[in-house]
Enzyme design. Structure first.
Site, PDB file in Angstrom:
ATOM      1  N   GLY A  31       1.100  -1.079  -0.244  1.00 24.80           N
ATOM      2  CA  GLY A  31       0.080  -0.162   0.489  1.00 24.80           C
ATOM      3  C   GLY A  31       1.155   1.502   0.063  1.00 24.80           C
ATOM      4  O   GLY A  31       2.440   1.071  -0.484  1.00 24.80           O
ATOM      5  N   ALA A  32      -0.011   2.393   0.379  1.00 21.24           N
ATOM      6  CA  ALA A  32       0.667   3.526   0.635  1.00 21.24           C
ATOM      7  C   ALA A  32       1.131   4.205  -1.631  1.00 21.24           C
ATOM      8  O   ALA A  32       2.183   3.732  -1.765  1.00 21.24           O
ATOM      9  CB  ALA A  32       2.091   3.942   1.089  1.00 21.24           C
ATOM     10  N   ALA A  35       3.070   5.974  -7.803  1.00 20.21           N
ATOM     11  CA  ALA A  35       3.701   5.442  -9.655  1.00 20.21           C
ATOM     12  C   ALA A  35       4.193   4.436 -10.157  1.00 20.21           C
ATOM     13  O   ALA A  35       5.026   3.772 -11.268  1.00 20.21           O
ATOM     14  CB  ALA A  35       4.049   7.272  -9.985  1.00 20.21           C
ATOM     15  N   HIS A  37       4.643   1.976  -8.083  1.00 19.35           N
ATOM     16  CA  HIS A  37       3.593   0.119  -7.884  1.00 19.35           C
ATOM     17  C   HIS A  37       2.584   0.412  -8.975  1.00 19.35           C
ATOM     18  O   HIS A  37       1.847  -0.552  -9.923  1.00 19.35           O
ATOM     19  CB  HIS A  37       2.646   0.943  -6.502  1.00 19.35           C
ATOM     20  N   GLU A 159      12.334  -3.750  -9.869  1.00 16.95           N
ATOM     21  CA  GLU A 159      13.530  -4.267  -9.951  1.00 16.95           C
ATOM     22  C   GLU A 159      14.362  -2.952  -8.322  1.00 16.95           C
ATOM     23  O   GLU A 159      15.112  -2.810  -8.030  1.00 16.95           O
ATOM     24  CB  GLU A 159      14.197  -3.812 -10.791  1.00 16.95           C
ATOM     25  N   GLN A 164      14.905  -8.777  -3.396  1.00 15.94           N
ATOM     26  CA  GLN A 164      13.824  -9.446  -3.512  1.00 15.94           C
ATOM     27  C   GLN A 164      13.364 -10.060  -4.423  1.00 15.94           C
ATOM     28  O   GLN A 164      12.826 -11.847  -4.042  1.00 15.94           O
ATOM     29  CB  GLN A 164      12.491  -9.041  -2.988  1.00 15.94           C
ATOM     30  N   LEU A 195      11.369   6.555  -6.148  1.00 15.62           N
ATOM     31  CA  LEU A 195      10.085   6.490  -5.595  1.00 15.62           C
ATOM     32  C   LEU A 195      10.305   5.201  -4.674  1.00 15.62           C
ATOM     33  O   LEU A 195      10.023   4.413  -4.785  1.00 15.62           O
ATOM     34  CB  LEU A 195       8.645   5.821  -6.630  1.00 15.62           C
TER      35      LEU A 195
END
Ligand code: AMP
Length: 293
Positions: A31-32, A35, A37, A159, A164, A195
């Site tokens: 969440g939060a 751009a 995401h 990326e 991860q 971001l």
């Protein structure tokens, strides 16, 4: 766009699409949304018939309870952003965009503690794995659950969290999961800062300071052309630490697949520098990475 809060509702929504042969994209998030995401969601909407976006601040991947407590939670504005992205893509594709937002409670996901242990060294032991013990085990716990609920055709990861993806790639291989992992490029602010939901925790001054991280990484690509790997690594650390308000936790230049540290530019074909920096008064822990080869 449908918002569901239970696993059963998510499965029911997706089953209706699956039974008519539709492809399913999955975008796991905490969440939060910003751009970065949105770029994952946009790509999933373009490549699949329906996209499930999960919004869940997963407690098992936080080794620092304070970090978990201060993580921003903004479901309403997240849904607004998703709806805007869905409309944009629908206009481009000329057909409806199907999004299912999955926003479960902690009890829904963990009615009892998840005791599963995932281990994919060295991808999950180096860098973030070393400084955040248990972090990637928590990531594998939640991502494996989301994979089993949604049974996606494709799953999208940024990326920005380079390590991860390397860990999840190993998990997908290990569990022989029948899905395509889709890495998506880092989305940056106009000045270069990657971001991140955590950027909202920076004061305006700290936000200005934080740009030193990406600027240094970009410049290091040029520097690397005439310096050794060890010199480049040291230069990045020294340059960022010389900026008031920034403190490097680690900088590693690694093989892009195994994440093993390298000592020479000729050691691999795929070379990435991964950094974590503390910024500002809280401080906020920011990550970024850069490709050298
Ligand atoms: P998070 O909500 O931070 O767990 O991130 C959810 C997904 O969005 C992860 O796959 C992240 O790598 C990805 N993501 C976060 N920030 C960015 C960014 N700036 N650019 C591209 N992907 C991102």
């Amino acid at each position: 766009m449908n918002v569901v809060h239970t696993i059963n509702d998510l499965k029911a929504q997706l089953a209706a699409f699956r039974s008519s042969g539709c492809s399913i994209g999955l975008v796991p998030t905490m969440g939060a949304l910003h751009a970065g995401h949105a770029s994952l969601v946009r790509r999933s909407l373009m490549e699949n018939d329906v996209t499930a976006v999960s919004i869940f601040v997963n407690p098992t991947q936080f080794n620092d309870k304070n970090d978990l407590a201060k993580y921003p939670r903004t479901l309403e504005s997240d849904c607004q952003l998703l709806s805007t992205v869905a409309d944009e893509v629908a206009a481009t594709k000329g057909c409806e965009s199907n999004i299912v937002v999955f926003a479960p409670s902690v009890d829904e996901i963990y009615p009892e503690p998840d005791t599963r242990q995932f281990s994919y060294p060295p991808t999950d032991t180096v860098m973030e794995g070393g400084f955040r013990p248990g972090h990637f085990n928590g990531v594998c716990q939640i991502v494996s659950k989301l994979f089993s609920y949604a049974e996606p055709t494709r799953a999208y990861f940024g990326e920005k969290d380079y390590q991860q993806i390397a860990v999840i790639r190993r998990m997908v291989d290990d569990l022989k999961l029948n899905l395509q992992l889709c890495p998506c490029p880092i989305v940056r602010e106009a000045d270069g800062l990657a971001l991140s939901s955590r950027n909202t925790l920076l004061t305006p001054d700290e936000r200005q300071t934080a740009v030193g991280i990406s600027q240094t990484l970009f410049k290091s690509v040029e520097y690397a052309k005439s310096h050794s790997l060890a010199e480049t690594k040291q230069w990045v650390v020294d340059t960022i630490n010389a900026i008031e308000g920034l403190e490097v936790q680690y900088y590693e230049i690694v093989d892009g697949l195994s994440l093993q540290s390298l000592t020479d530019w000729t050691d691999a074909d795929n070379i990435v520098g991964c950094i974590t920096v503390f910024c500002g008064h809280l401080p906020v822990r920011l990550i970024d990475n850069i490709r050298y080869k």
